[in-house]
Enzyme design. Sequence first.
Site, short mmCIF file in Angstrom:
data_model
loop_
_atom_site.label_atom_id
_atom_site.label_comp_id
_atom_site.label_asym_id
_atom_site.label_seq_id
_atom_site.Cartn_x
_atom_site.Cartn_y
_atom_site.Cartn_z
N ASP A 155 1.03 -1.32 -0.14
CA ASP A 155 -0.05 0.14 0.09
C ASP A 155 1.02 1.18 -0.04
OD1 ASP A 155 -1.87 2.04 0.52
OD2 ASP A 155 -3.41 0.58 1.23
N SER A 174 -7.12 4.29 -1.30
CA SER A 174 -6.97 2.93 -1.01
C SER A 174 -8.31 2.15 -1.46
CB SER A 174 -6.17 2.45 0.26
OG SER A 174 -5.09 2.97 0.31
N ASP A 178 -9.45 -1.83 7.50
CA ASP A 178 -9.10 -0.92 6.62
C ASP A 178 -9.40 -0.92 5.40
OD1 ASP A 178 -7.88 1.85 6.15
OD2 ASP A 178 -5.92 1.12 6.26
N GLU A 204 -0.96 -7.89 2.62
CA GLU A 204 -0.61 -6.40 2.67
C GLU A 204 0.33 -5.87 3.39
OE1 GLU A 204 -3.13 -2.11 2.24
OE2 GLU A 204 -3.51 -3.32 3.96
N ASP A 258 2.39 2.89 3.08
CA ASP A 258 1.44 3.87 2.96
C ASP A 258 1.39 5.10 4.04
OD1 ASP A 258 -1.07 5.22 1.66
OD2 ASP A 258 -1.89 4.61 3.45
N HIS A 309 2.38 8.94 4.21
CA HIS A 309 1.68 10.03 4.83
C HIS A 309 2.25 10.95 5.84
CE1 HIS A 309 -2.36 9.15 2.93
NE2 HIS A 309 -2.07 7.86 3.22
N ASP A 324 -1.73 -0.10 -4.66
CA ASP A 324 -3.03 0.60 -4.87
C ASP A 324 -2.37 1.84 -5.78
OD1 ASP A 324 -2.05 1.29 -2.51
OD2 ASP A 324 -4.04 1.20 -1.39
N HIS A 325 -1.37 2.64 -5.13
CA HIS A 325 -1.06 4.01 -5.53
C HIS A 325 0.46 4.14 -4.79
CE1 HIS A 325 -2.11 5.07 -1.29
NE2 HIS A 325 -3.14 4.35 -1.43
N HIS A 353 -1.61 11.13 -1.18
CA HIS A 353 -1.16 10.14 -2.44
C HIS A 353 -0.84 11.11 -3.42
CE1 HIS A 353 -4.18 6.79 -0.47
NE2 HIS A 353 -3.39 7.45 0.31
ZN ZN Z 1 -3.10 6.30 1.97
#
Ligand code: ZN
Length: 593
Positions: free
Chosen positions: A95, A143, A194, A337, A342, A346, A385-386, A491
């Site tokens: 992620d 996400s 999540d 995951e 991620d 952030h 996912d990104h 993101h």
């Molecule tokens: Zn995120």
Amino acid sequence: MAGGRPLLASRNSSEISNERDLAEEDALLTGRPTKRRSDGRRSWSFWREVGLFVWAVVATAFVIVLAVVYQKSQDSKHSSPAPSGKRNLIFMVSDGMGPTSLSLTRSFMQFQNGAPWSEQLVIDQHLIGQSRTRSSSSLITDSAAGATAFSCATKSYNGAISVTPDHEPCGTVLEAAKKAGYMTGLVVTTRITDATPACFAAHVHQRGEEDRIAEQMVGDYPLGRMVDLMFGGGRCHFLPNSAEHSCRGDNKDVVELAKKNGFNYIGNRKAFDDLKGGSGLEFPMLGLFAETDIPYEIDRRNETDVYPSLHEMAEVALNALSEATRDSDKGFFLMIEGSRIDHAGHHNDPAAQVHEVLAYDKAMTSVLNFLKNDPTEGIMVSTSDHETGGLATARQLHVSYPEYVWFPAALANATHSAERLAAEYMGYFNNHPDTSARTAFVTASIEQGLGIFDHSEDEVSNIANDPASALYRYADMISRRSQSGWSTHGHSAADVNIYASDAQAAAPLVGNHENTEVGRFLKEYLGVDVDAVTSELKKKDKELKMLGEVGDGWMGKIPEEGQRLDGQTHLASYSGDFKKRGVEHGDACGCGH
Ligand SMILES: [Zn+2]
Ligand SMILES: *[C@@H]1O[C@H](CO)[C@@H](O)[C@H](O)[C@H]1NC(C)=O
Ligand SMILES: *[C@@H]1O[C@H](CO)[C@@H](O)[C@H](O)[C@H]1NC(C)=O
């Protein structure tokens, strides 16, 4: 074939020191031994012509062979059918991990291990393609929409948990796999409720409905129990709000609900160890090892007696699922995951991030070893996912033209995440009103936690006076020292990488693809009928509505216009945002992840 001629023809004879050099060069090219003769030039030029001719023939043959081999590999790419026998699919999600996270982590690994620049991560050796990540509502996905592209193979809006832009549920690959007789599992380091894990086994209109997601994931929704194994965090959404560490809005006991639906529940490291690597695991299994997220690896590695690692959870899940499907003609589907890559993005915390990526790399190693040793055919596909943070392995700190450098050493000095240091300081701040004591505490945390000794007075006092900003400030200190750059706390729209254990078996994902094609590959590899699940969900949804379902409906509230930007019609456009917002920090991470 033309390659040989200019090479020799362009040689000016005056440049050639003697004939012997040229003769030996020719001999190397043609494979003929050199033969020097005393009768001079005529004989030499004859042999040179012969040599060039043979070289031309050999080169032509080589090119033809290459062309045939290439053609063959292209053919098999387009015709590779889904396997027909028993098989396992392990889908890994990193992620928020973009390509730059790998440059960052690879260089960090090389620095830390004293390894040469040629040393790769395990994941580097399995790159097969790239995924384009936009959602139906924005060029930058979250996400939820990202995982819906994987689970349902469909684009939806940011915030959608396996529902379409017209607010219908879409069947997921996990649900379809379960119905086809596969066993199913989810292993994560964030809350199991999540967005990413939720998208495989729940359907809600807004990702924030984690209480509702928890109920659905243990089987309290129209399809009944679909997941056989869940490992992760997020216990607080399973406890009634009368319990001490609950974060639920209501008094439902979802652990009890899970048990009623057959789940064996475990909630700590000791019970995890009692699973004996998987041989002692009884299905269905719900393991929740943290109230919310499992701590970042950089912190967790010193708390191994409290929290299992991602690769430990993955190994137990793989072993148990393999054992449980041993006599079945169907294998399993497992999603693993690396959730908090991620979060480190952030937080703009590069030290936390490299340890998250290394933990993911280790989990991938476990998966690859499993596939190598397990008798059942199987594949691992991995993607993100990104990207998160708009990470750059470069940062210009001053107005003068920058040097081309970044410093992994600054990351290696850190022993704690910014998140952990900020939480510890918040605790201290609330109990210690004395300013100089606070300053001393922050100074010590910077030196011991980040390994930074050239801190400025401002850096210390800004944190000491404002603990709400501490998370971002600690992270920024380490980003500046390492000269890592970030363009956002959210993101980005960067394409992300796709990896596979076997490029041949994952041939449809070689190259650049839309994220929904990853979802399509998952269901096609397993050969499962996702559309049938969609139909069943829609039918049951209608029945529930006819029965006069109370409240918002089983999928929760539909987001209001404005909360959700819909597709082509409302794609956000520029409206002078650059001057709208101040530089407040407020809540440290109001991020939707
Ligand atoms: Zn995120
Ligand atoms: C945390 O664990 C790492 C790796 O196991 C070790 O090198 C380090 O010294 C530990 N740090 C602390 C503060 O205990
Ligand atoms: C890392 O820590 C050492 C002391 O342990 C210090 O001398 C060095 O300056 C630190 N490096 C960076 C990049 O902050």
